[in-house]
Design a protein around this motif. Sequence first.
Motif, PDB file in Angstrom:
ATOM      1  N   UNK A  54      35.324  48.975  48.673  1.00  0.00           N
ATOM      2  CA  UNK A  54      36.772  48.949  48.870  1.00  0.00           C
ATOM      3  C   UNK A  54      37.396  47.751  48.179  1.00  0.00           C
ATOM      4  N   UNK A  55      36.794  46.569  48.343  1.00  0.00           N
ATOM      5  CA  UNK A  55      37.346  45.361  47.718  1.00  0.00           C
ATOM      6  C   UNK A  55      37.363  45.465  46.200  1.00  0.00           C
ATOM      7  N   UNK A  56      36.250  45.939  45.627  1.00  0.00           N
ATOM      8  CA  UNK A  56      36.221  46.103  44.171  1.00  0.00           C
ATOM      9  C   UNK A  56      37.231  47.116  43.700  1.00  0.00           C
ATOM     10  N   UNK A  57      37.451  48.168  44.491  1.00  0.00           N
ATOM     11  CA  UNK A  57      38.428  49.196  44.122  1.00  0.00           C
ATOM     12  C   UNK A  57      39.848  48.645  44.088  1.00  0.00           C
ATOM     13  N   UNK A  58      40.131  47.651  44.936  1.00  0.00           N
ATOM     14  CA  UNK A  58      41.474  47.069  44.941  1.00  0.00           C
ATOM     15  C   UNK A  58      41.785  46.385  43.608  1.00  0.00           C
ATOM     16  N   UNK A  59      40.787  45.701  43.031  1.00  0.00           N
ATOM     17  CA  UNK A  59      41.010  45.081  41.723  1.00  0.00           C
ATOM     18  C   UNK A  59      41.197  46.150  40.653  1.00  0.00           C
ATOM     19  N   UNK A  60      40.367  47.186  40.693  1.00  0.00           N
ATOM     20  CA  UNK A  60      40.502  48.262  39.712  1.00  0.00           C
ATOM     21  C   UNK A  60      41.863  48.949  39.860  1.00  0.00           C
ATOM     22  N   UNK A  61      42.285  49.176  41.096  1.00  0.00           N
ATOM     23  CA  UNK A  61      43.574  49.818  41.356  1.00  0.00           C
ATOM     24  C   UNK A  61      44.715  48.983  40.781  1.00  0.00           C
ATOM     25  N   UNK A  62      44.667  47.666  41.007  1.00  0.00           N
ATOM     26  CA  UNK A  62      45.711  46.782  40.483  1.00  0.00           C
ATOM     27  C   UNK A  62      45.757  46.823  38.964  1.00  0.00           C
ATOM     28  N   UNK A  63      44.600  46.782  38.330  1.00  0.00           N
ATOM     29  CA  UNK A  63      44.563  46.808  36.870  1.00  0.00           C
ATOM     30  C   UNK A  63      44.955  48.166  36.307  1.00  0.00           C
ATOM     31  N   UNK A  64      44.664  49.242  37.018  1.00  0.00           N
ATOM     32  CA  UNK A  64      45.088  50.565  36.548  1.00  0.00           C
ATOM     33  C   UNK A  64      46.606  50.672  36.532  1.00  0.00           C
ATOM     34  N   UNK A  65      47.262  50.118  37.547  1.00  0.00           N
ATOM     35  CA  UNK A  65      48.730  50.143  37.580  1.00  0.00           C
ATOM     36  C   UNK A  65      49.293  49.375  36.383  1.00  0.00           C
ATOM     37  N   UNK A  66      48.747  48.200  36.113  1.00  0.00           N
ATOM     38  CA  UNK A  66      49.216  47.405  34.982  1.00  0.00           C
ATOM     39  C   UNK A  66      48.888  48.084  33.660  1.00  0.00           C
ATOM     40  N   UNK A  67      47.727  48.772  33.621  1.00  0.00           N
ATOM     41  CA  UNK A  67      47.343  49.477  32.395  1.00  0.00           C
ATOM     42  C   UNK A  67      48.328  50.605  32.102  1.00  0.00           C
ATOM     43  N   UNK A  68      48.781  51.299  33.137  1.00  0.00           N
ATOM     44  CA  UNK A  68      49.752  52.372  32.950  1.00  0.00           C
ATOM     45  C   UNK A  68      51.100  51.821  32.498  1.00  0.00           C
ATOM     46  N   UNK A 116      47.950  37.138  35.654  1.00  0.00           N
ATOM     47  CA  UNK A 116      48.595  36.641  36.869  1.00  0.00           C
ATOM     48  C   UNK A 116      49.038  37.806  37.752  1.00  0.00           C
ATOM     49  N   UNK A 117      49.637  38.817  37.134  1.00  0.00           N
ATOM     50  CA  UNK A 117      50.093  39.983  37.892  1.00  0.00           C
ATOM     51  C   UNK A 117      48.906  40.713  38.524  1.00  0.00           C
ATOM     52  N   UNK A 118      47.817  40.835  37.770  1.00  0.00           N
ATOM     53  CA  UNK A 118      46.619  41.505  38.305  1.00  0.00           C
ATOM     54  C   UNK A 118      46.058  40.739  39.499  1.00  0.00           C
ATOM     55  N   UNK A 119      46.047  39.399  39.397  1.00  0.00           N
ATOM     56  CA  UNK A 119      45.543  38.583  40.503  1.00  0.00           C
ATOM     57  C   UNK A 119      46.407  38.732  41.738  1.00  0.00           C
ATOM     58  N   UNK A 120      47.732  38.701  41.571  1.00  0.00           N
ATOM     59  CA  UNK A 120      48.623  38.811  42.713  1.00  0.00           C
ATOM     60  C   UNK A 120      48.521  40.189  43.371  1.00  0.00           C
ATOM     61  N   UNK A 121      48.474  41.231  42.564  1.00  0.00           N
ATOM     62  CA  UNK A 121      48.374  42.576  43.109  1.00  0.00           C
ATOM     63  C   UNK A 121      47.020  42.785  43.798  1.00  0.00           C
ATOM     64  N   UNK A 122      45.969  42.258  43.189  1.00  0.00           N
ATOM     65  CA  UNK A 122      44.643  42.362  43.811  1.00  0.00           C
ATOM     66  C   UNK A 122      44.632  41.670  45.167  1.00  0.00           C
ATOM     67  N   UNK A 123      45.279  40.506  45.257  1.00  0.00           N
ATOM     68  CA  UNK A 123      45.363  39.778  46.522  1.00  0.00           C
ATOM     69  C   UNK A 123      46.083  40.616  47.575  1.00  0.00           C
ATOM     70  N   UNK A 124      47.226  41.181  47.215  1.00  0.00           N
ATOM     71  CA  UNK A 124      48.009  41.965  48.174  1.00  0.00           C
ATOM     72  C   UNK A 124      47.241  43.205  48.606  1.00  0.00           C
ATOM     73  N   UNK A 125      46.689  43.925  47.630  1.00  0.00           N
ATOM     74  CA  UNK A 125      45.956  45.152  47.961  1.00  0.00           C
ATOM     75  C   UNK A 125      44.741  44.864  48.843  1.00  0.00           C
TER      76      UNK A 125
END
Length: 490
Positions: free
Chosen positions: A21-35, A118-127
């Motif tokens: 779950x934790x690893x998925x949160x980072x992937x999820x954050x980066x997928x949003x930024x990738x889109x 920075x955005x990926x780190x912040x989103x990963x933290x929140x998620x």
Amino acid sequence: MSQISQVLYWRFFVNLILMVVDGSMLVFANLILFMMEPFSYIPDDNGMVSELATGVLMLLLAMIYVACLHGVGIYHRHIMGDGYQVNYRIVGAVVRMFVIQAAFNYIFGLPLPLHIMVAAAMMTLVFTVVARFVARRVIAHRRGDDRFAYATIVIGSPDCIARTLGRLRQRTQMNYRPVAVCPIGVDPRTKAIVSTPIPDGLGIDDELVVLPYDADLGVTAVGMDVQTLLVCDVIRRDSVEFNVLSLAVESLGIELALAAGAADMGAHRLYLRNIQGMPVLTLRLPQYGFGTRMIKRGFDLVLAVAALIVASPIMAITAIAIKIDDGGPVFYGQKRIGLRGRPFHMIKFRSMVTNADELKAKLAEETGQTDRFIFKMKRDPRITRVGAFIRKWSIDELPQFLNVLRGDMSVVGPRPPLPEEHARYNRLYATRMYVKPGITGPWQVSGRSNLTAEESEQLDVSYVQDWSITGDLTILFKTVGVVLTHKGAY
């Protein structure tokens, strides 16, 4: 095995789900930024977005992020359901992840801009915080159904037991599930810790098992599949009683926890938590963890097999020499006391006359060693000619590697006592029996037979409290020097 299975369940399967779950949160954050900004990620040779390379990068970053979370201790079994400690540790892990990602970006020349990282780190933290909030709610709900909680024995005065049980019922984040109580008090005459009755009207659940306070408390706890012994008062952290209790239960893989007011900041590894106003200080001797003990057992097996193979020519020659010397038996099997007081037969090459045991009492009286646990004397008349040589070079100890293979002994540990020696141990010195006896150990590399009884006792008890794999390796290296110099060998 039931207790071990429960511990493995907590430390592996539940954490495995949380890691995914934790690893998925980072992937999820980066997928949003990738889109949102696909060209900020990895391009291919034609300048277009390489989805495969970007996906591999995300998975790699996810594994690094999980490693960062593990590094800050978020997967410890007392942390994963605690909101306060989890959240601030997530922040620490995200900061570590950002630094690693920035270094990774610089070293490999990746095009990720600073604002994306920075955005990926912040989103990963929140998620991650949100995901962990949901996980805590699930864990807390399961604890209400007696799931995701550790079977616990509460030990202390009846009044303190009642207060502790009340707090545990009120605090859903606590992962202790009381299954038994052990009421104790101080004998006013002897000042010893003894069992005490529970007065009526304290509100202690009648379904809880009431256990006596005795030397078998740890074994009883294992039989009840208990994982934690929670001490709330009476037993002081700096007392001999605490030391004895700690070794008795932790050597069985049972966690010892104390209410913070009942403990000082001693030698154990400490975990202080303040959950909904209830401070709890968990104490742990890390060397008694399941994984560490499995490593030690594996180490014993490998070393024993290697030693028997390498030493087989020496052992064959020794056996022939003993037989030729006086025609008596080659091996000498002696009853010794092993782990937790269990007797076993220790195998050695015979280095003494066949009636050596009968002569021991007479020699002990003549040399004034009747009160000493370890009987040793220079120029012992019981030793044969071959025996003197093999004892000098410790060849007589080689068959004990067979005891290691059988599981009776370890390569490193306190020497196995005779039954009459064991019967005279005081409670503190008897803690040396909470580990397997060894072929070599602290007293063998610290003077051997030249040590006084008090020095031998102190070394053995200190070893039980502080042993580690690296410490065992140190003793093995020292053993080689002791054997070569014959220090204290007689």
